[in-house]
Every structure is written in structure tokens, then in C-alpha cells.
Design a protein around this motif. Structure first.
Motif, PDB file in Angstrom:
ATOM      1  N   ALA A 136      -3.567  17.402 -25.275  1.00  0.00           N
ATOM      2  CA  ALA A 136      -3.317  16.290 -24.339  1.00  0.00           C
ATOM      3  C   ALA A 136      -3.558  14.941 -25.009  1.00  0.00           C
ATOM      4  O   ALA A 136      -3.277  13.889 -24.420  1.00  0.00           O
ATOM      5  CB  ALA A 136      -4.224  16.444 -23.124  1.00  0.00           C
ATOM      6  N   ASP A 137      -4.058  14.952 -26.234  1.00  0.00           N
ATOM      7  CA  ASP A 137      -4.497  13.698 -26.869  1.00  0.00           C
ATOM      8  C   ASP A 137      -3.430  13.132 -27.807  1.00  0.00           C
ATOM      9  O   ASP A 137      -3.571  13.151 -29.025  1.00  0.00           O
ATOM     10  CB  ASP A 137      -5.810  13.954 -27.625  1.00  0.00           C
ATOM     11  CG  ASP A 137      -6.616  12.687 -27.806  1.00  0.00           C
ATOM     12  OD1 ASP A 137      -6.023  11.592 -27.668  1.00  0.00           O
ATOM     13  OD2 ASP A 137      -7.819  12.794 -28.096  1.00  0.00           O
ATOM     14  N   LYS A 138      -2.371  12.593 -27.215  1.00  0.00           N
ATOM     15  CA  LYS A 138      -1.256  12.100 -28.039  1.00  0.00           C
ATOM     16  C   LYS A 138      -1.664  10.845 -28.826  1.00  0.00           C
ATOM     17  O   LYS A 138      -1.161  10.591 -29.913  1.00  0.00           O
ATOM     18  CB  LYS A 138      -0.026  11.784 -27.176  1.00  0.00           C
ATOM     19  CG  LYS A 138       0.460  12.960 -26.316  1.00  0.00           C
ATOM     20  CD  LYS A 138       0.925  14.145 -27.169  1.00  0.00           C
ATOM     21  CE  LYS A 138       1.337  15.327 -26.304  1.00  0.00           C
ATOM     22  NZ  LYS A 138       1.111  16.633 -26.889  1.00  0.00           N
ATOM     23  N   GLU A 139      -2.594  10.081 -28.249  1.00  0.00           N
ATOM     24  CA  GLU A 139      -3.014   8.848 -28.912  1.00  0.00           C
ATOM     25  C   GLU A 139      -3.725   9.177 -30.242  1.00  0.00           C
ATOM     26  O   GLU A 139      -3.464   8.560 -31.278  1.00  0.00           O
ATOM     27  CB  GLU A 139      -3.955   8.075 -27.969  1.00  0.00           C
ATOM     28  CG  GLU A 139      -4.222   6.628 -28.367  1.00  0.00           C
ATOM     29  CD  GLU A 139      -5.411   6.471 -29.306  1.00  0.00           C
ATOM     30  OE1 GLU A 139      -5.424   5.513 -30.080  1.00  0.00           O
ATOM     31  OE2 GLU A 139      -6.332   7.341 -29.292  1.00  0.00           O
ATOM     32  N   PHE A 140      -4.578  10.211 -30.216  1.00  0.00           N
ATOM     33  CA  PHE A 140      -5.299  10.614 -31.427  1.00  0.00           C
ATOM     34  C   PHE A 140      -4.317  11.108 -32.486  1.00  0.00           C
ATOM     35  O   PHE A 140      -4.434  10.799 -33.675  1.00  0.00           O
ATOM     36  CB  PHE A 140      -6.318  11.712 -31.085  1.00  0.00           C
ATOM     37  CG  PHE A 140      -7.157  12.127 -32.247  1.00  0.00           C
ATOM     38  CD1 PHE A 140      -8.187  11.325 -32.713  1.00  0.00           C
ATOM     39  CD2 PHE A 140      -6.916  13.338 -32.898  1.00  0.00           C
ATOM     40  CE1 PHE A 140      -8.957  11.716 -33.801  1.00  0.00           C
ATOM     41  CE2 PHE A 140      -7.686  13.731 -33.980  1.00  0.00           C
ATOM     42  CZ  PHE A 140      -8.708  12.921 -34.436  1.00  0.00           C
TER      43      PHE A 140
END
Ligand SMILES: Cc1ncc(COP(=O)(O)O)c(C=O)c1O
Length: 370
Positions: free
Chosen positions: A265-269
Motif C-alpha cells: 500500500a506504500d506507493k510513496e515509499f
């Protein structure tokens, strides 16, 4: 028959990269920069860590075999859950593949100096392990196709490849695939998929599905979860159904599964990690180039340097260790004249190049004195 089978007795154990603590102790250093195991220098995905913290409170319960992660992956990649497996890292799944599909008379076929984790696992099964040389540091797929015989059962291909960082294209794979009988299983190891996926020459194996191909991916690399042990695979449901019979029932752990779901779920990372890696690759490749060292163009988060000989590798690795920079000599892989450097933070990459310059200057000084 001795207690320990000859195939195990003769095996060289997996040599992991040096740990930061052991280098600190041996060289008396306060700071050590580890660029040896293709880990994410930004740490772990924060969303994964939050999920780990939440999942810890369920530690008294047995895991569910990766069911929820399989559901999430099936949704994300538009597959049925029957096509997805989760395990303790992609190596956990490789281990299940080896135990599920290989019989005593079968053979494994791959490239020379393949990813060492696979080498150790396959050789531990005691079957014949055959390789063909690289061509220009790429898989020589036509030569591999020629080597397939009636005993070949598993072919291992990593794309991008570790340790060379090179890729093969969809056209090259398809041409190779025409020569692979249906009874042969191809392991397509895409541990570095996320780093390569935006290259138009790189084929996402999700877009060329074949019934005897299993794709393996991992959360160890770009998601920064190497210590948690979580990976996954996609394949025909018959392959997955049989793998699930052999896989350790409680693999992956509850915490590892939660970490994987959080990381996805962590597309920013993911985005931040890709940007940092692209900068790091530029600095390392240009830095090596300026030093006159051959660097193999890479689509992953590391670069392989080709040095004049093994003694040069030993000297360079030792000089860097003294400065607290840990890189990976590739002797254990089967490439004694090469070393591999993973990308770090901007500062770590700079430190590595500066240390390489000092090592280079020391070698020139030693040569002119002798
Ligand atoms: C090509 C390749 N496959 C698999 C792995 C291991 O992945 P995991 O940590 O998921 O077992 C690595 C790690 O270095 C790798 O380079």
C-alpha cells in the motif's frame, strides 16, 4: 552410505554479506556503510512497519499460511488466489519448488555464477547442476536452450540478474521458450522487478504467462523488508496447488504477511526508493567509469565491477573495509575477478566512490614503489 550425504558434505554454505557489527568490531570503526546485500538504504516502508507493530499483538496465534497476502496480491495483479503463493522470502518459495518438483535423476540448468542463494538450494538437493557461461554478462539464452536434455527439470533465470544486473527482453525470452518442453519448470526470479519495470525493454512476466513458468518476487529489496522474510510467486494453479502441499504450513509468519500487505500500500515509499536508486546508479557507474573500472550497466539496485584480477578484488574490498565501506566480492558466486556494489543513500554512494579513489591511489603508489 555415510550419515551426511556427499551432496551436503561437499556443499559450500551460503555466504551472506558481512554484517555492519562484525566489520565495526574487526576494524574498530564507529560508522560502517553496508553496500553489500542489495538492501534498501532508506530502511523499511513505514506503512509496513506500522502493520508489523499491529500484527505483533497476534503473536500467540498460528499464521494462516499467507492467505490474506495472497488475496491482496491476487486483487492487485488481477489474478485468482489459486495462482498466488506467499513464503518466507522468495528463497523460501525456491526451497519449496526444489522439494516439490525435483527427483533424483533430474537436472537443474542455469547460467554460470547464478544468484548464490539459488545455487546453494539447488545443490543441496543433490541433483545435477549444469550451467552455461554468460555472453557479455547477459544470460546466453540460445546456449541454454541448446543444453536442455531429457533430464532437465528446472531452469532458473533471474531478470534482472544478480550479480550482473543485466536483463533479457520479452523477444529473447519468447525465442528461448520455444525450445523449452512443457515438462520443464522455469523459475523466473524477478527480485529486482520494481527497479527495472519502467524500462521499455524490460518484460514484466505478468504479461507473458506460460503454464510452466513461476514468477518469484520479494519484499526484501525495494520495500526494505529483507529481515522480515516475505516473498511471493505467481504460477498456474496446478503448480501452486502442489507447492502449497510442500510449503511449511505456517510460512510466512503473521508479522511477515502483515509487513507485505502494508508495503504494497506504500506507493510513496516505492517512489522515493526508485528516485534514490536512480541517482545512486548514476553516481556509482560514473564514479567507476572515471576510475577506469569496467562497470556492467545494471537495471537493479547494484552494479557489478569487473577488475583486472582476483588479487585486485581482494585488495579493493580490504581497502574499502578499512574505511568502513562494505561491498561484495563475487568469488563465492563464481566470479573471483568481480565485485558488486549496492546503491546506498546519496552520502553513502559518495563515500564509496571517495574510498575507491583512495584505494586506487594506494594501488598505484604500491605499484610505482615495487
Ligand atoms: C535474484 C535474487 N533472488 C532472490 C533473492 C532473495 O530474496 P528473498 O530475500 O526474498 O529470499 C535475492 C537476494 O539477494 C536475489 O538477488
Amino acid at each position: 552410505m555415510p550419515l551426511v550425504p556427499p551432496s551436503i558434505e561437499s556443499l559450500r554454505p551460503y555466504e551472506a554479506g558481512r554484517t555492519i557489527e562484525s566489520v565495526q568490531r574487526e576494524y574498530g570503526l564507529a560508522r560502517v556503510v553496508k553496500l553489500a546485500s542489495n538492501e534498501n538504504p532508506l530502511g523499511s516502508s513505514p506503512k509496513a512497519l506500522e502493520a508489523v507493530a499491529r500484527s505483533i499483538t497476534h503473536s500467540h496465534r498460528y499464521p494462516n499460511g499467507g492467505l490474506e497476502l495472497r488475496e491482496v496480491l491476487a486483487r492487485e495483479f488481477d489474478l485468482k488466489i489459486e495462482n498466488v503463493i506467499a513464503g518466507s522470502g522468495s528463497e523460501g518459495i525456491m526451497s519449496s519448488i526444489i522439494r516439490t518438483f525435483l527427483c533424483d535423476d533430474d537436472e537443474v540448468l542455469t547460467t554460470e555464477a547464478a544468484f548464490i542463494g539459488f545455487q546453494v538450494l539447488a545443490k543441496s538437493r543433490g541433483v545435477r547442476y549444469r550451467t552455461v557461461p554468460y555472453r557479455d554478462w547477459h544470460y546466453d539464452l540460445p546456449a541454454l536452450a541448446e543444453q536442455i536434455n531429457e533430464h532437465t527439470k528446472v531452469i532458473y533465470l533471474a531478470n534482472p540478474n544478480n550479480p550482473t544486473g543485466t536483463i533479457f527482453t520479452k523477444q529473447e525470452f519468447n525465442e528461448f521458450y520455444r525450445h523449452v518442453p512443457e515438462r520443464v519448470l522455469i523459475i523466473l526470479d524477478e527480485a529486482y522487478f520494481e527497479y527495472a519495470k519502467d524500462n521499455p525493454r524490460y518484460p514484466d512476466s505478468m504479461h507473458y504467462r506460460y503454464d510452466n513458468v513461476i514468477t518469484l518476487r520479494t519484499f526484501s529489496k525495494i520495500y526494505g523488508l529483507a529481515g522480515v522474510r516475505i516473498g511471493y510467486g505467481f504460477a498456474h494453479e496446478e503448480l501452486i496447488r502442489n507447492l502449497l502441499k510442500v510449503k511449511l504450513p505456517f510460512e510466512p509468519s503473521t508479522t511477515a504477511q502483515a509487513a507485505g500487505i502494508g508495503a504494497l500500500a506504500d506507493k510513496e515509499f516505492l517512489h522515493r526508493s526508485l528516485e534514490l536508486n536512480a541517482r545512486g546508479m548514476r553516481v556509482l557507474i560514473e564514479g567507476l567509469h572515471d576510475l577506469g573500472i569496467q562497470a556492467v550497466p545494471s537495471e537493479a539496485n547494484f552494479v557489478m565491477a569487473v577488475l583486472p584480477d582476483e588479487a585486485d578484488v581482494d585488495r579493493t574490498v580490504e581497502n574499502l573495509l578499512r574505511e568502513g565501506v562494505v561491498v561484495r566480492p563475487l568469488r563465492a558466486f563464481g566470479l573471483p575477478g568481480c565485485l558488486r556494489i549496492s546503491t546506498g543513500t546519496d552520502e553513502e554512494n559518495q563515500l564509496c566512490i571517495e574510498a575507491l579513489w583512495r584505494s586506487h591511489a594506494a594501488s598505484i603508489g604500491a605499484a610505482s614503489r615495487s
